[in-house]
Design a protein around this motif. Structure first.
Motif, PDB file in Angstrom:
ATOM      1  N   GLY A 140      37.843  49.878  47.210  1.00 48.45           N
ATOM      2  CA  GLY A 140      37.672  48.403  46.847  1.00 48.45           C
ATOM      3  C   GLY A 140      37.400  47.773  48.050  1.00 48.45           C
ATOM      4  N   ILE A 141      38.445  48.006  49.328  1.00 54.95           N
ATOM      5  CA  ILE A 141      38.044  47.357  50.273  1.00 54.95           C
ATOM      6  C   ILE A 141      36.957  47.816  51.350  1.00 54.95           C
ATOM      7  CG2 ILE A 141      39.291  47.106  52.796  1.00 54.95           C
ATOM      8  CD1 ILE A 141      41.992  47.013  51.030  1.00 54.95           C
ATOM      9  N   ARG A 142      36.780  49.162  51.298  1.00 57.28           N
ATOM     10  CA  ARG A 142      35.884  49.715  52.292  1.00 57.28           C
ATOM     11  C   ARG A 142      34.285  49.859  51.745  1.00 57.28           C
ATOM     12  NH1 ARG A 142      37.170  52.420  56.687  1.00 57.28           N
ATOM     13  NH2 ARG A 142      35.030  53.855  56.543  1.00 57.28           N
ATOM     14  N   THR A 143      34.335  49.929  50.345  1.00 54.62           N
ATOM     15  CA  THR A 143      32.750  49.871  49.782  1.00 54.62           C
ATOM     16  C   THR A 143      32.303  48.559  49.222  1.00 54.62           C
ATOM     17  OG1 THR A 143      33.571  52.010  48.707  1.00 54.62           O
ATOM     18  CG2 THR A 143      31.591  50.949  47.801  1.00 54.62           C
ATOM     19  N   LYS A 144      31.315  48.197  50.175  1.00 58.18           N
ATOM     20  CA  LYS A 144      30.754  46.843  49.979  1.00 58.18           C
ATOM     21  C   LYS A 144      30.246  46.434  48.392  1.00 58.18           C
ATOM     22  CE  LYS A 144      27.581  43.575  51.862  1.00 58.18           C
ATOM     23  NZ  LYS A 144      26.059  43.442  52.800  1.00 58.18           N
ATOM     24  N   ARG A 145      29.528  47.397  48.074  1.00 64.18           N
ATOM     25  CA  ARG A 145      29.188  46.998  46.659  1.00 64.18           C
ATOM     26  C   ARG A 145      30.244  46.956  45.468  1.00 64.18           C
ATOM     27  NH1 ARG A 145      24.696  51.624  45.695  1.00 64.18           N
ATOM     28  NH2 ARG A 145      24.478  50.876  43.774  1.00 64.18           N
ATOM     29  N   ILE A 146      31.302  47.500  45.474  1.00 67.89           N
ATOM     30  CA  ILE A 146      32.540  47.589  44.672  1.00 67.89           C
ATOM     31  C   ILE A 146      32.946  46.282  44.743  1.00 67.89           C
ATOM     32  CG2 ILE A 146      34.699  48.042  43.815  1.00 67.89           C
ATOM     33  CD1 ILE A 146      33.526  51.134  44.386  1.00 67.89           C
ATOM     34  N   ARG A 147      33.334  45.909  46.425  1.00 66.74           N
ATOM     35  CA  ARG A 147      33.987  44.689  46.840  1.00 66.74           C
ATOM     36  C   ARG A 147      33.247  43.477  46.319  1.00 66.74           C
ATOM     37  NH1 ARG A 147      34.221  45.798  51.657  1.00 66.74           N
ATOM     38  NH2 ARG A 147      32.486  44.645  52.622  1.00 66.74           N
ATOM     39  N   GLU A 148      31.831  43.495  46.281  1.00 63.00           N
ATOM     40  CA  GLU A 148      31.284  42.254  45.927  1.00 63.00           C
ATOM     41  C   GLU A 148      31.038  42.288  44.586  1.00 63.00           C
ATOM     42  OE1 GLU A 148      27.309  43.092  47.593  1.00 63.00           O
ATOM     43  OE2 GLU A 148      27.837  42.268  49.510  1.00 63.00           O
ATOM     44  N   ARG A 149      31.011  43.404  43.763  1.00 67.93           N
ATOM     45  CA  ARG A 149      31.192  43.283  42.407  1.00 67.93           C
ATOM     46  C   ARG A 149      32.424  42.685  41.782  1.00 67.93           C
ATOM     47  NH1 ARG A 149      29.019  41.796  37.530  1.00 67.93           N
ATOM     48  NH2 ARG A 149      29.643  42.943  35.857  1.00 67.93           N
ATOM     49  N   PHE A 150      33.578  43.169  42.533  1.00 65.04           N
ATOM     50  CA  PHE A 150      34.857  42.645  42.052  1.00 65.04           C
ATOM     51  C   PHE A 150      34.929  41.268  42.182  1.00 65.04           C
ATOM     52  CE2 PHE A 150      39.366  42.016  43.090  1.00 65.04           C
ATOM     53  CZ  PHE A 150      39.907  42.596  41.826  1.00 65.04           C
ATOM     54  N   PHE A 151      34.495  40.646  43.454  1.00 63.73           N
ATOM     55  CA  PHE A 151      34.597  39.216  43.672  1.00 63.73           C
ATOM     56  C   PHE A 151      33.811  38.575  42.611  1.00 63.73           C
ATOM     57  CE2 PHE A 151      36.030  40.231  48.066  1.00 63.73           C
ATOM     58  CZ  PHE A 151      37.641  40.025  47.851  1.00 63.73           C
ATOM     59  N   GLN A 152      32.846  38.985  42.131  1.00 66.89           N
ATOM     60  CA  GLN A 152      31.677  38.312  41.196  1.00 66.89           C
ATOM     61  C   GLN A 152      32.461  38.277  39.858  1.00 66.89           C
ATOM     62  OE1 GLN A 152      27.999  40.537  40.762  1.00 66.89           O
ATOM     63  NE2 GLN A 152      27.360  40.050  43.048  1.00 66.89           N
ATOM     64  N   VAL A 153      33.155  39.193  39.423  1.00 76.95           N
ATOM     65  CA  VAL A 153      33.960  39.319  38.106  1.00 76.95           C
ATOM     66  C   VAL A 153      35.066  38.133  38.236  1.00 76.95           C
ATOM     67  CG1 VAL A 153      35.412  40.599  36.750  1.00 76.95           C
ATOM     68  CG2 VAL A 153      33.560  41.560  37.645  1.00 76.95           C
ATOM     69  N   LEU A 154      35.890  38.120  39.602  1.00 77.97           N
ATOM     70  CA  LEU A 154      36.855  37.234  39.563  1.00 77.97           C
ATOM     71  C   LEU A 154      36.306  35.913  39.605  1.00 77.97           C
ATOM     72  CD1 LEU A 154      39.347  38.909  42.194  1.00 77.97           C
ATOM     73  CD2 LEU A 154      39.490  38.775  39.785  1.00 77.97           C
ATOM     74  N   THR A 155      35.281  35.498  40.280  1.00 76.35           N
ATOM     75  CA  THR A 155      34.769  34.310  40.416  1.00 76.35           C
ATOM     76  C   THR A 155      34.368  33.591  39.094  1.00 76.35           C
ATOM     77  OG1 THR A 155      33.966  34.766  42.760  1.00 76.35           O
ATOM     78  CG2 THR A 155      33.079  32.705  41.600  1.00 76.35           C
ATOM     79  N   PRO A 156      34.921  32.484  38.896  1.00 78.71           N
ATOM     80  CA  PRO A 156      34.480  31.768  37.488  1.00 78.71           C
ATOM     81  C   PRO A 156      32.960  31.477  37.494  1.00 78.71           C
ATOM     82  CG  PRO A 156      36.354  30.701  38.301  1.00 78.71           C
ATOM     83  CD  PRO A 156      36.046  31.551  39.536  1.00 78.71           C
ATOM     84  N   HIS A 157      32.412  31.622  36.300  1.00 79.16           N
ATOM     85  CA  HIS A 157      30.820  31.535  36.310  1.00 79.16           C
ATOM     86  C   HIS A 157      30.738  29.912  36.676  1.00 79.16           C
ATOM     87  CE1 HIS A 157      27.001  32.034  34.808  1.00 79.16           C
ATOM     88  NE2 HIS A 157      27.064  30.806  33.851  1.00 79.16           N
ATOM     89  N   SER A 158      31.303  28.969  36.431  1.00 78.04           N
ATOM     90  CA  SER A 158      31.183  27.579  36.939  1.00 78.04           C
ATOM     91  C   SER A 158      30.981  27.598  38.255  1.00 78.04           C
ATOM     92  CB  SER A 158      32.347  26.711  36.095  1.00 78.04           C
ATOM     93  OG  SER A 158      33.388  26.928  36.747  1.00 78.04           O
ATOM     94  N   LEU A 159      31.781  28.337  39.120  1.00 72.36           N
ATOM     95  CA  LEU A 159      31.559  28.088  40.296  1.00 72.36           C
ATOM     96  C   LEU A 159      30.482  28.753  41.039  1.00 72.36           C
ATOM     97  CD1 LEU A 159      35.408  28.881  41.381  1.00 72.36           C
ATOM     98  CD2 LEU A 159      34.251  26.472  41.303  1.00 72.36           C
TER      99      LEU A 159
END
Length: 318
Positions: free
Chosen positions: A295-314
């Motif tokens: 999760g920390i070292r792999t950029k693609r997983i990290r970015e996807r994880f933050f996309q999921v956590l970020t509310p759609h409205s933001l």
């Protein structure tokens, strides 16, 4: 609480002591153990969710990572609830059949986890040493068959364990100085000749974790040879960077595993509570750390994880 020393029988229940010599601080030890378990659940479920919901991550490395996450979830859940019940409620009793099931699940799933780490090493080997054939060699069908072969190997190698343990007479005691049922811990309680069982245990361990580790070392020797023959320093560093997460997973998985294995068989001077503590680290820490590493070292997983956590409205421009 111990069984008769003169009667050969199968006890209905065993008693797990937890960590002998540290009973007074079992409650305190349970706090980090529980946090590690909850972190393992959260991390591995997150990895599975992120990879499943992003088709761009349906690549060999990430699919093998999903398999490893499933194995890690089952391993930690097989051991941790009973460990916490010992620490919190002094519930040391475990039925004989449940003990045998725990032995089989822990050993077979650890073998499967080792196999999945080897499969990830094979993916890195093909990606670096033969990149033009990566997509044709590691198709989804091949990945599925490799995963199935690893599961079958773990099942076949360790399915004799419960039968061996059931056939043995236990006339010494029904007390297991451990936090969970382990093959060698039960072997030590038997009052029959166990040489064949011990040889089998060593052979099965070598044919799973030992052989996997040797093959991983061989693959990385070839990978390093290929990398250091690349024309530029930047290309070398970039290629090595793709292996960083996997190397960390290898170190986390195999270091406590080999220490636990060697001290159990040859470390007569190692204090029992040290061995048992390391055995618990071997089971509980890798399932927590593996998703953190990727999760920390792999950029693609990290970015996807933050996309999921970020509310759609933001994500929408104002």
């Amino acid at each position: 609480m111990s069984l008769s020393n003169n009667t050969n029988l199968h006890p209905r229940t065993f008693l797990l002591l937890g960590i002998p010599g540290m009973e007074a601080i079992h409650t305190w030890i349970s706090v980090p153990f529980c946090l590690v378990y909850l972190s393992a659940l959260l991390g591995n479920f997150s990895i599975l969710f992120v990879i499943k919901t992003d088709s761009n991550l349906h690549e060999p490395m990430y699919l093998f990572l999903c398999m490893l996450s499933v194995a890690d979830l089952i391993i930690s859940t097989t051991a941790m609830p009973k460990i916490l019940s010992i620490f919190w409620f002094h519930d040391r009793k475990i039925y004989f059949e449940a003990c045998l099931v725990q032995v089989f699940l822990i050993h077979s799933l650890c073998s499967m986890a080792s196999g999945f780490i080897l499969a990830m090493a094979f993916d890195r080997y093909v990606a670096i040493c033969n990149p033009l054939r990566h997509s044709t060699l590691l198709t989804h069908r091949v990945i599925k068959n490799l995963g199935l072969a690893i599961v079958i190997r773990g099942t076949l190698l360790f399915s004799p364990q419960p039968f061996m343990l059931r056939w043995l007479p236990y006339c010494r005691t029904n007390i297991i100085p451990h936090t969970y049922c382990e093959f060698m811990a039960l072997i030590k309680l038997a009052c029959a000749e166990t040489r064949i069982c011990r040889i089998y245990s060593l052979t099965a361990a070598f044919l799973s974790g030992g052989l996997d580790f040797l093959l991983i070392i061989c693959s990385y020797v070839v990978i390093l040879y290929t990398v250091f023959h690349l024309p530029s320093k930047d290309a070398q560093l970039k290629t090595l960077g793709t292996c960083g997460s996997h190397v960390c997973v290898i170190l986390v998985a195999y270091t406590p595993a080999f220490f636990s294995f060697l001290t159990h068989r040859f470390g007569r001077n190692v204090a029992p509570h040290i061995h048992i503590f390391v055995a618990n680290i071997y089971l509980l820490v890798p399932p927590m750390v593996n998703p953190m590493i990727y999760g920390i070292r792999t950029k693609r997983i990290r970015e996807r994880f933050f996309q999921v956590l970020t509310p759609h409205s933001l994500k929408q421009p104002t």
